[in-house]
Scaffold this motif. Structure first.
Motif, PDB file in Angstrom:
ATOM      1  N   PHE A   4       2.451  34.531  86.388  1.00 34.49           N
ATOM      2  CA  PHE A   4       1.816  35.759  85.908  1.00 34.49           C
ATOM      3  C   PHE A   4       2.725  36.131  86.744  1.00 34.49           C
ATOM      4  CE2 PHE A   4      -3.077  35.282  85.373  1.00 34.49           C
ATOM      5  CZ  PHE A   4      -2.634  35.780  83.846  1.00 34.49           C
ATOM      6  N   GLU A   5       3.537  37.713  86.232  1.00 29.14           N
ATOM      7  CA  GLU A   5       4.646  38.523  86.744  1.00 29.14           C
ATOM      8  C   GLU A   5       3.507  39.905  87.097  1.00 29.14           C
ATOM      9  OE1 GLU A   5       8.508  40.324  84.877  1.00 29.14           O
ATOM     10  OE2 GLU A   5       8.813  38.158  85.166  1.00 29.14           O
ATOM     11  N   VAL A   6       2.995  40.327  87.874  1.00 31.62           N
ATOM     12  CA  VAL A   6       2.826  41.769  88.390  1.00 31.62           C
ATOM     13  C   VAL A   6       3.563  42.364  89.016  1.00 31.62           C
ATOM     14  CG1 VAL A   6       0.503  42.343  88.921  1.00 31.62           C
ATOM     15  CG2 VAL A   6       0.388  40.226  87.651  1.00 31.62           C
ATOM     16  N   ARG A   7       3.116  43.898  88.550  1.00 32.81           N
ATOM     17  CA  ARG A   7       4.093  45.081  89.255  1.00 32.81           C
ATOM     18  C   ARG A   7       3.126  45.721  89.565  1.00 32.81           C
ATOM     19  NH1 ARG A   7       9.606  44.513  89.160  1.00 32.81           N
ATOM     20  NH2 ARG A   7      10.226  43.033  86.617  1.00 32.81           N
ATOM     21  N   GLY A   8       2.788  45.979  90.809  1.00 31.63           N
ATOM     22  CA  GLY A   8       1.603  46.483  91.112  1.00 31.63           C
ATOM     23  C   GLY A   8       1.562  47.567  91.754  1.00 31.63           C
ATOM     24  N   GLY A   9       0.394  48.499  92.291  1.00 34.14           N
ATOM     25  CA  GLY A   9       0.892  49.705  92.322  1.00 34.14           C
ATOM     26  C   GLY A   9       0.116  51.020  91.712  1.00 34.14           C
ATOM     27  N   ILE A 353      -0.950  36.828 104.413  1.00 29.35           N
ATOM     28  CA  ILE A 353      -0.511  37.177 105.535  1.00 29.35           C
ATOM     29  C   ILE A 353       0.337  37.537 105.333  1.00 29.35           C
ATOM     30  CG2 ILE A 353       0.381  36.673 107.670  1.00 29.35           C
ATOM     31  CD1 ILE A 353      -2.541  34.802 108.047  1.00 29.35           C
ATOM     32  N   ASP A 354       1.628  36.939 104.465  1.00 25.37           N
ATOM     33  CA  ASP A 354       2.934  36.830 103.732  1.00 25.37           C
ATOM     34  C   ASP A 354       2.595  38.401 102.854  1.00 25.37           C
ATOM     35  OD1 ASP A 354       3.704  34.708 104.916  1.00 25.37           O
ATOM     36  OD2 ASP A 354       3.261  33.273 103.147  1.00 25.37           O
ATOM     37  N   MET A 355       2.202  38.663 102.350  1.00 25.07           N
ATOM     38  CA  MET A 355       2.220  39.690 101.524  1.00 25.07           C
ATOM     39  C   MET A 355       2.006  41.066 103.072  1.00 25.07           C
ATOM     40  SD  MET A 355      -0.030  39.204  98.836  1.00 25.07           S
ATOM     41  CE  MET A 355       0.122  40.343  97.093  1.00 25.07           C
ATOM     42  N   GLY A 356       2.048  40.487 104.182  1.00 27.17           N
ATOM     43  CA  GLY A 356       1.593  41.417 105.374  1.00 27.17           C
ATOM     44  C   GLY A 356       0.148  41.969 105.307  1.00 27.17           C
ATOM     45  N   ALA A 357      -1.191  41.037 105.213  1.00 23.70           N
ATOM     46  CA  ALA A 357      -2.372  41.653 105.844  1.00 23.70           C
ATOM     47  C   ALA A 357      -2.559  41.060 107.141  1.00 23.70           C
ATOM     48  CB  ALA A 357      -3.458  40.366 104.390  1.00 23.70           C
ATOM     49  N   ARG A 379       2.803  43.411  99.803  1.00 20.33           N
ATOM     50  CA  ARG A 379       4.025  43.577  99.498  1.00 20.33           C
ATOM     51  C   ARG A 379       3.860  42.583  97.963  1.00 20.33           C
ATOM     52  NH1 ARG A 379       4.712  42.707 104.901  1.00 20.33           N
ATOM     53  NH2 ARG A 379       5.171  40.617 105.149  1.00 20.33           N
ATOM     54  N   GLY A 380       5.207  42.828  97.586  1.00 21.83           N
ATOM     55  CA  GLY A 380       4.551  41.299  96.205  1.00 21.83           C
ATOM     56  C   GLY A 380       5.509  40.163  96.625  1.00 21.83           C
ATOM     57  N   ILE A 381       5.014  38.755  96.582  1.00 21.99           N
ATOM     58  CA  ILE A 381       5.842  38.009  96.826  1.00 21.99           C
ATOM     59  C   ILE A 381       5.232  36.702  95.717  1.00 21.99           C
ATOM     60  CG2 ILE A 381       5.342  38.264  99.040  1.00 21.99           C
ATOM     61  CD1 ILE A 381       3.037  36.558  99.019  1.00 21.99           C
ATOM     62  N   THR A 382       6.095  35.586  95.879  1.00 21.95           N
ATOM     63  CA  THR A 382       6.008  34.416  95.089  1.00 21.95           C
ATOM     64  C   THR A 382       4.757  33.834  95.945  1.00 21.95           C
ATOM     65  OG1 THR A 382       7.892  35.043  94.105  1.00 21.95           O
ATOM     66  CG2 THR A 382       6.469  32.237  93.785  1.00 21.95           C
ATOM     67  N   MET A 383       3.564  33.177  95.174  1.00 21.96           N
ATOM     68  CA  MET A 383       2.601  32.931  95.521  1.00 21.96           C
ATOM     69  C   MET A 383       1.749  31.773  94.349  1.00 21.96           C
ATOM     70  SD  MET A 383       0.208  35.650  95.970  1.00 21.96           S
ATOM     71  CE  MET A 383       0.864  37.707  94.802  1.00 21.96           C
ATOM     72  N   THR A 384       1.606  30.632  94.840  1.00 21.02           N
ATOM     73  CA  THR A 384       1.054  29.505  93.913  1.00 21.02           C
ATOM     74  C   THR A 384      -0.809  29.759  94.073  1.00 21.02           C
ATOM     75  OG1 THR A 384       2.515  28.496  94.341  1.00 21.02           O
ATOM     76  CG2 THR A 384       0.104  27.218  93.349  1.00 21.02           C
ATOM     77  N   ALA A 401      -0.043  45.299  95.188  1.00 18.88           N
ATOM     78  CA  ALA A 401       1.007  45.201  96.255  1.00 18.88           C
ATOM     79  C   ALA A 401       2.191  46.273  95.669  1.00 18.88           C
ATOM     80  CB  ALA A 401       1.828  43.758  96.605  1.00 18.88           C
ATOM     81  N   GLU A 402       2.987  46.721  96.611  1.00 18.53           N
ATOM     82  CA  GLU A 402       4.776  47.016  96.244  1.00 18.53           C
ATOM     83  C   GLU A 402       5.117  46.147  96.030  1.00 18.53           C
ATOM     84  OE1 GLU A 402       5.382  49.175  99.247  1.00 18.53           O
ATOM     85  OE2 GLU A 402       4.280  51.472  99.032  1.00 18.53           O
ATOM     86  N   GLY A 403       6.086  46.743  94.688  1.00 18.59           N
ATOM     87  CA  GLY A 403       6.120  45.441  93.576  1.00 18.59           C
ATOM     88  C   GLY A 403       6.084  44.262  93.268  1.00 18.59           C
ATOM     89  N   LYS A 404       6.952  43.184  92.851  1.00 21.27           N
ATOM     90  CA  LYS A 404       7.238  42.300  92.345  1.00 21.27           C
ATOM     91  C   LYS A 404       6.323  40.920  92.648  1.00 21.27           C
ATOM     92  CE  LYS A 404      10.292  39.872  89.494  1.00 21.27           C
ATOM     93  NZ  LYS A 404      11.150  39.640  88.887  1.00 21.27           N
ATOM     94  N   SER A 405       5.311  40.496  91.952  1.00 23.23           N
ATOM     95  CA  SER A 405       4.679  39.468  92.837  1.00 23.23           C
ATOM     96  C   SER A 405       4.845  38.140  91.694  1.00 23.23           C
ATOM     97  CB  SER A 405       3.281  39.555  93.422  1.00 23.23           C
ATOM     98  OG  SER A 405       3.356  40.312  94.062  1.00 23.23           O
TER      99      SER A 405
END
Length: 436
Positions: A4-9, A353-357, A379-384, A401-405
């Motif tokens: 999934f490519e997600v643009r949040g916010g 946590i990588d996303m800022g939590a 913030r958006g990151i790449t994750m599994t 999140a802000e940005g693309k995940s």
């Protein structure tokens, strides 16, 4: 493998209808093997795990007629009981933990059943002892079949017995019930699971001619009958999806109405989200969640930090703890999440946590979430996606999140949530399925 490519916010808005309950489906669909007469099931979720089980039923010899993607008629009048010992079944059944639910009906009706090593989520040890001990108390013999590399259960005739389950396992209780309804004499199951899905199974079996008393309690009495007939059944809305949508609305500050939510079957789920400070209104059988700028986690009456933990029904379901955890990251206040049942289910917090939590993973079973109160967006990151429920939690995080995940291994999410990307787009989400 897809992602999934997600643009949040983005704020979402609209109505969404929950799918049929996945955890109910795996029990109900297995129960069609208990009769040679037609059984029609409605509100079947169109998800990978359920479709794989329907595929297994077809290969066993069940006649299947689909009037649409969510309604099927099953007739198990020409069953190949030995198919369950085949390499094909072992390979497919090993991908689906729910395949163990075929054992009870097969043992009851045909006197034998085979169990492959179970598949499903990688969330820690998920033992089958409760199932096997229950079958043995009904008179079944349990052994390892070296020729077919699987476990075999056999009994020329099951007989009713008293049993006190070592744990109120939902699948264990359902499997033993399905074996006991055709056993000779009376079966008493104490410390039985009493989730709505077990209640649904019992009510369906009674319509088929079974004699089950104590439905909704942890003490079931089953008077065995010689045969069962056909029936029709409609599955409940999926309570895990409903909880996920409540959390999604809060995280994305969205106005969402969950239609036909089966409110009377939700138990303490609404209350737990209210403890996180989420406001909503129950209108008939719908749940309306207004857009909410800030939600504040409650404390205990003595001022102590709130603890939310899983517990057998009517306690809080473990399948929603991942959702509660991610929703708490943007709340105001702190909460301790205690996942008692599975020792690996909280490991996805490293991605949050990588996303800022702000999360402290205390040990494999406990995590403390310090809510950001929207002072800092994820913030958006790449994750599994590691499993079904964590995958959905990460998707909710990405949508807020802000940005693309990028969420990889979304087959895990597809196992439990039907057309989730399409349904979220209908609410205004920016989500795209990318096939690699």
């Amino acid at each position: 493998m897809s992602s999934f490519e997600v643009r949040g916010g983005k704020q979402l808005k609209g109505e969404i209808v929950p799918q049929g309950a996945k955890n109910e489906a795996l029990q109900i669909l297995s129960a069609v093997l208990l009769t040679a007469e037609p059984v029609t099931i409605a509100n079947i979720p169109d998800i990978l795990d359920v479709n794989l089980l329907i595929e297994l039923l077809d290969e066993i010899g069940v006649k299947i007629s689909r009037s649409n993607r969510h309604t099927c008629t099953f007739q198990a009048d020409q069953i190949d009981a030995d198919y369950l010992a085949s390499d094909e079944f072992r390979k497919k059944g090993g991908r689906l933990r729910g395949s163990v639910m075929l054992a009870g009906p097969m043992l009851a009706r045909f006197g034998k059943a085979y169990i492959p090593k179970p598949g499903g989520d990688k969330i820690g040890r998920r033992r089958l002892d409760t199932h096997i001990i229950g079958f043995e108390k009904l008179g079944a013999r349990f052994e390892y079949d070296e020729l077919h590399s699987c476990f075999k259960l056999s009994s020329p005739r099951l007989r009713g017995a008293y049993m006190l389950l070592d744990e109120p396992s939902v699948t264990g209780t359902a499997n033993i019930i399905m074996a006991a309804v055709l056993a000779e004499g009376i079966t008493t199951i104490y410390n039985a699971a009493c989730e709505p899905y077990v209640q649904q199974l019992c009510q369906m079996l009674n319509r088929m001619g079974a004699r089950i008393r104590g439905i909704g309690s942890n003490l079931l009495t089953i008077e065995g009958v010689s045969k069962l007939g056909g029936t029709t059944h409609r599955m409940l809305p999926d309570m895990i999806e409903i909880g996920s949508f409540i959390g999604l609305a809060a995280m994305t500050q969205s106005e969402i109405t969950i239609k036909n939510a089966g409110v009377e079957h939700l138990g303490v789920i609404p209350e737990k989200f209210q403890q996180l400070g989420i406001q909503f209104q129950i209108k008939g059988d719908d749940i309306y969640i207004p857009s909410q700028d800030v939600y504040e986690i409650q404390t205990f009456m003595d001022g102590g930090i709130l603890t939310i933990y899983d517990h057998p029904w009517p306690g809080f379901t473990p399948d929603l703890l991942s959702i509660v955890l991610v929703v708490a990251t943007q709340a105001r206040g702190s909460v301790l999440i205690h996942q008692k049942m599975f020792e690996s289910r909280l490991f996805f917090t490293d991605k949050l946590i990588d996303m800022g939590a702000q999360i402290i993973l205390c040990d494999p079973h406990r995590a403390t979430v310090i809510g950001l109160g929207r002072k800092q967006n994820l913030r958006g990151i790449t994750m599994t996606s590691p499993d079904i429920r964590a995958g959905q939690a990460l998707l909710i995080a990405a949508l807020s999140a802000e940005g693309k995940s990028i969420i990889q291994n979304i087959e895990q999410i597809d196992r439990g949530y039907q057309y989730i990307d399409e349904r979220l787009r209908s609410l205004g989400a920016d989500i795209k399925r990318v096939v690699s």
